[in-house]
Design an enzyme around this catalytic site. Structure first.
Site, PDB file in Angstrom:
ATOM      1  N   TYR A  44       0.896  -1.245   0.008  1.00 12.00           N
ATOM      2  CA  TYR A  44      -0.073   0.073  -0.029  1.00 12.00           C
ATOM      3  C   TYR A  44       0.840   1.121   0.085  1.00 12.00           C
ATOM      4  O   TYR A  44       0.187   2.329  -0.409  1.00 12.00           O
ATOM      5  CB  TYR A  44      -1.111  -0.014   1.208  1.00 12.00           C
ATOM      6  CG  TYR A  44      -0.517   0.424   2.343  1.00 12.00           C
ATOM      7  CD1 TYR A  44       0.058  -0.460   2.993  1.00 12.00           C
ATOM      8  CD2 TYR A  44      -0.668   1.647   2.963  1.00 12.00           C
ATOM      9  CE1 TYR A  44       0.666  -0.307   4.550  1.00 12.00           C
ATOM     10  CE2 TYR A  44      -0.092   2.006   4.381  1.00 12.00           C
ATOM     11  CZ  TYR A  44       0.488   0.904   4.891  1.00 12.00           C
ATOM     12  OH  TYR A  44       0.968   1.152   6.191  1.00 12.00           O
ATOM     13  N   TYR A  76      -7.794  -7.826   8.345  1.00  8.58           N
ATOM     14  CA  TYR A  76      -7.953  -8.010   9.672  1.00  8.58           C
ATOM     15  C   TYR A  76      -8.561  -9.326   9.955  1.00  8.58           C
ATOM     16  O   TYR A  76      -8.495  -9.911  11.086  1.00  8.58           O
ATOM     17  CB  TYR A  76      -8.829  -7.223  10.414  1.00  8.58           C
ATOM     18  CG  TYR A  76      -7.881  -5.961  11.035  1.00  8.58           C
ATOM     19  CD1 TYR A  76      -7.799  -4.857   9.927  1.00  8.58           C
ATOM     20  CD2 TYR A  76      -7.389  -5.593  11.923  1.00  8.58           C
ATOM     21  CE1 TYR A  76      -6.911  -3.651  10.214  1.00  8.58           C
ATOM     22  CE2 TYR A  76      -6.890  -4.239  12.548  1.00  8.58           C
ATOM     23  CZ  TYR A  76      -6.717  -3.425  11.598  1.00  8.58           C
ATOM     24  OH  TYR A  76      -5.927  -2.390  12.021  1.00  8.58           O
ATOM     25  N   HIS A  90      -8.389   0.935  16.627  1.00 13.16           N
ATOM     26  CA  HIS A  90      -7.802   1.719  15.412  1.00 13.16           C
ATOM     27  C   HIS A  90      -7.891   3.104  15.624  1.00 13.16           C
ATOM     28  O   HIS A  90      -8.780   3.630  16.444  1.00 13.16           O
ATOM     29  CB  HIS A  90      -8.847   1.387  14.262  1.00 13.16           C
ATOM     30  CG  HIS A  90      -8.189   1.173  13.013  1.00 13.16           C
ATOM     31  ND1 HIS A  90      -8.197   2.677  12.257  1.00 13.16           N
ATOM     32  CD2 HIS A  90      -7.700   0.450  12.110  1.00 13.16           C
ATOM     33  CE1 HIS A  90      -7.492   2.370  11.270  1.00 13.16           C
ATOM     34  NE2 HIS A  90      -7.391   0.835  11.094  1.00 13.16           N
ATOM     35  N   ASP A  92      -8.692   6.938  14.147  1.00 14.92           N
ATOM     36  CA  ASP A  92      -9.817   7.308  13.209  1.00 14.92           C
ATOM     37  C   ASP A  92      -9.501   7.695  11.829  1.00 14.92           C
ATOM     38  O   ASP A  92     -10.375   8.203  11.309  1.00 14.92           O
ATOM     39  CB  ASP A  92     -10.683   8.524  13.913  1.00 14.92           C
ATOM     40  CG  ASP A  92      -9.173   9.800  13.978  1.00 14.92           C
ATOM     41  OD1 ASP A  92      -8.493   9.758  13.618  1.00 14.92           O
ATOM     42  OD2 ASP A  92      -9.921  10.879  14.474  1.00 14.92           O
ATOM     43  N   THR A 119      -4.247  11.566  16.253  1.00 15.80           N
ATOM     44  CA  THR A 119      -3.611  12.459  17.083  1.00 15.80           C
ATOM     45  C   THR A 119      -4.203  13.604  17.423  1.00 15.80           C
ATOM     46  O   THR A 119      -4.812  14.331  16.660  1.00 15.80           O
ATOM     47  CB  THR A 119      -1.923  12.713  16.341  1.00 15.80           C
ATOM     48  OG1 THR A 119      -1.470  13.525  17.213  1.00 15.80           O
ATOM     49  CG2 THR A 119      -2.198  13.401  15.140  1.00 15.80           C
ATOM     50  N   ASP A 202      13.646   5.517 -31.691  1.00 16.82           N
ATOM     51  CA  ASP A 202      14.280   4.823 -30.537  1.00 16.82           C
ATOM     52  C   ASP A 202      15.834   4.378 -31.017  1.00 16.82           C
ATOM     53  O   ASP A 202      15.946   3.190 -31.179  1.00 16.82           O
ATOM     54  CB  ASP A 202      13.450   3.838 -29.976  1.00 16.82           C
ATOM     55  CG  ASP A 202      13.921   3.221 -28.891  1.00 16.82           C
ATOM     56  OD1 ASP A 202      14.909   3.492 -27.987  1.00 16.82           O
ATOM     57  OD2 ASP A 202      13.485   1.879 -28.779  1.00 16.82           O
TER      58      ASP A 202
HETATM   59  C1  SPV Z   1      12.084  -0.183 -24.400  1.00 16.14           C
HETATM   60  O1  SPV Z   1      11.033  -0.021 -23.742  1.00 16.14           O
HETATM   61  O2  SPV Z   1      12.426   0.867 -24.806  1.00 16.14           O
HETATM   62  C2  SPV Z   1      12.552  -1.459 -24.813  1.00 16.14           C
HETATM   63  C3  SPV Z   1      11.829  -2.582 -24.571  1.00 16.14           C
HETATM   64  O3  SPV Z   1      13.743  -1.423 -24.813  1.00 16.14           O
HETATM   65  S1  SPV Z   1      11.569  -2.735 -26.295  1.00 16.14           S
HETATM   66  O4  SPV Z   1      10.950  -1.790 -26.943  1.00 16.14           O
HETATM   67  O5  SPV Z   1      10.704  -3.975 -26.228  1.00 16.14           O
HETATM   68  O6  SPV Z   1      12.876  -3.118 -27.099  1.00 16.14           O
HETATM   69 MG    MG Z   2      14.613   0.545 -25.207  1.00 15.97          MG
END
Ligand code: SPV
Ligand code: MG
Length: 426
Positions: A44, A76, A90, A92, A119, A202
């Protein structure tokens, strides 16, 4: 017979407010304190700073506490059924439907719920806020991934975040299942999503300074451990500096992939030219990174691209063992197959020889496999690598088109969050 009382506590941070409630509880009867297990706290609010044993030890020494037991769930039900206390005490401050559930359990045998104000002193609220702030500190945050891996046998669940708002989603999203709270354990700062969010490919084009800005943006508003997608890690001479910087920032782990040259996203597979690094060169990069590391918390995880590049299982396994030998703190095995078979085979064969090193998988294409099944094969971390950006993009694109279609925003508004909600979200 003497009356008995029960009180549940996380005991991460004890102040006079807690002592006052313990004193009041002890006045009702022989007091048993249920100290929440590390797992229960993790479920949590993230990882406890003190270990379970340390927290029990503190409670055991408080005046009025007769007995300390482990409470391994937020519910619980188990403790009330086992201990049948005359009183459950407990504060409040209530979470969800806990109060109704406790009352129903107590009613079954005539037990009583006793509430005390959390408190009466505002300084304790200040202490609580300060303790909460600690979770944002790099020293505390950095080691959380290692701690989490030690704390639980189930695979950790990790979701991508690429800015503050997605960081907040990973931090706060939770569902209640069978009395337990289910959450993400950590966040993945993906190169694909960080690049996509900036409208770029990328290919390690988004430079490290920019990636650090993304990390900082996320860190400012979240506390969960961060795993950085470090692409190839760059040249070794640069990688060693990167490791130190990330450690200083409070990042928990970097995953680097065994590729060289112009990096392309793995999910292209062999459709584009991608070159895998030599075992020797990549092992040296890992070694250099580990030597540069200054804390014991940080993790350098080696990512194997052999299955992506169709180099076969034996190559993947040979590399895995070599990278472990070089000091890798974990092995990520990637695949773009629709079925998990090759990943599961890798995990099984890897685990035959190596029990202790964490295994990480990214089930993007083989997405029907369950967390439980992956766990059975010895997987320790499951990364949902790109799902927030992939879900946000179609929604935004759709709204842009609707405005163009209708030459107004009325029709698109139905797909938008109400202004009031967005204003109060943060
Ligand atoms: C990314 O999330 O950039 C990764 C994982 O490298 S993947 O895209 O599957 O290559
Ligand atoms: Mg990556």
């Amino acid at each position: 017979m003497a009356k008995t009382a029960f009180l549940s506590i996380g005991a991460e941070f004890i102040h006079g407010g807690h002592l006052a409630i313990i004193e009041k509880a002890a006045a009702l009867g022989e007091l048993t304190v249920g100290v929440l297990s590390d797992e229960a706290i993790m479920s949590y609010r993230g990882y406890p700073i003190l270990t379970f044993e340390e927290r029990c030890n503190v409670i055991r020494h408080i005046k009025g506490v007769s007995k300390v037991v482990k409470k391994d769930s937020l519910s619980y039900e188990k403790v009330i059924r086992e201990l049948r206390p005359d009183y459950v005490v407990h504060s409040d401050r209530w979470r969800g439907k806990t109060k109704e559930k406790i009352e129903a359990l107590l009613q079954q045998y005539g037990g009583e719920l006793v509430e005390f104000p959390y408190t009466d002193k505002s300084e304790y609220e200040v202490f609580d806020r300060q303790a909460e702030q600690l979770r944002y500190m790099p020293e505390v945050r950095r080691g959380k991934l290692r701690r989490a891996l030690q704390l639980t046998d189930r695979p950790l669940r990790v979701l991508e975040a690429h800015n503050g708002i997605t960081g907040l989603i990973v931090e706060k999203a939770h569902v209640e299942k069978e009395g337990e709270i289910r959450q993400f354990d950590a966040m993945w700062i993906s190169s694909l999503c960080d690049s996509t969010a900036k409208g770029k490919p990328d290919i390690e084009l988004v430079d490290m300074t920019s990636r650090e800005n993304t990390i900082n943006e996320i860190m400012e508003v979240t506390t969960k451990p961060i795993i950085l997608d470090g692409d190839t890690g760059g040249i070794t001479e640069h990688f060693v500096y990167r490791v130190k910087t990330l450690e200083r920032m409070g990042v928990s782990a970097i995953i680097i992939e065994d590729k060289v040259g112009l990096k392309k996203n793995s999910l292209f597979g062999t459709e584009v030219l991608q070159q895998q690094d030599s075992i020797e060169h990549f092992s040296n990069k890992i070694r250099a990174g580990k030597a540069a590391q200054t804390t014991r918390d940080f993790m350098i995880i080696a990512r194997i691209e052999s299955l992506i590049l169709e180099q076969g299982m034996d190559d993947a396994l040979t590399r895995a063992f070599a990278y472990v030998e070089a000091g890798a703190d974990g092995i990520m095995i990637h695949s773009k197959k629709k079925e998990p078979d090759e990943v599961l085979e890798f995990c099984r064969k890897f685990r035959e020889k190596c029990e202790r090193i964490p295994l990480i998988v990214v089930p993007t294409t083989y997405n029907h496999v369950t967390e439980t099944e992956l766990g059975k094969y010895g997987v320790n971390i499951i990364i949902y690598a790109n799902h927030l950006i992939r879900s946000a993009f179609p929604a935004m694109n759709n709204v842009a088109h609707m405005i163009l279609e209708n030459e107004r925003s009325l029709e698109a508004s139905e797909n938008c969050m109400p202004i009031k909600e967005i204003l109060t979200l943060i």
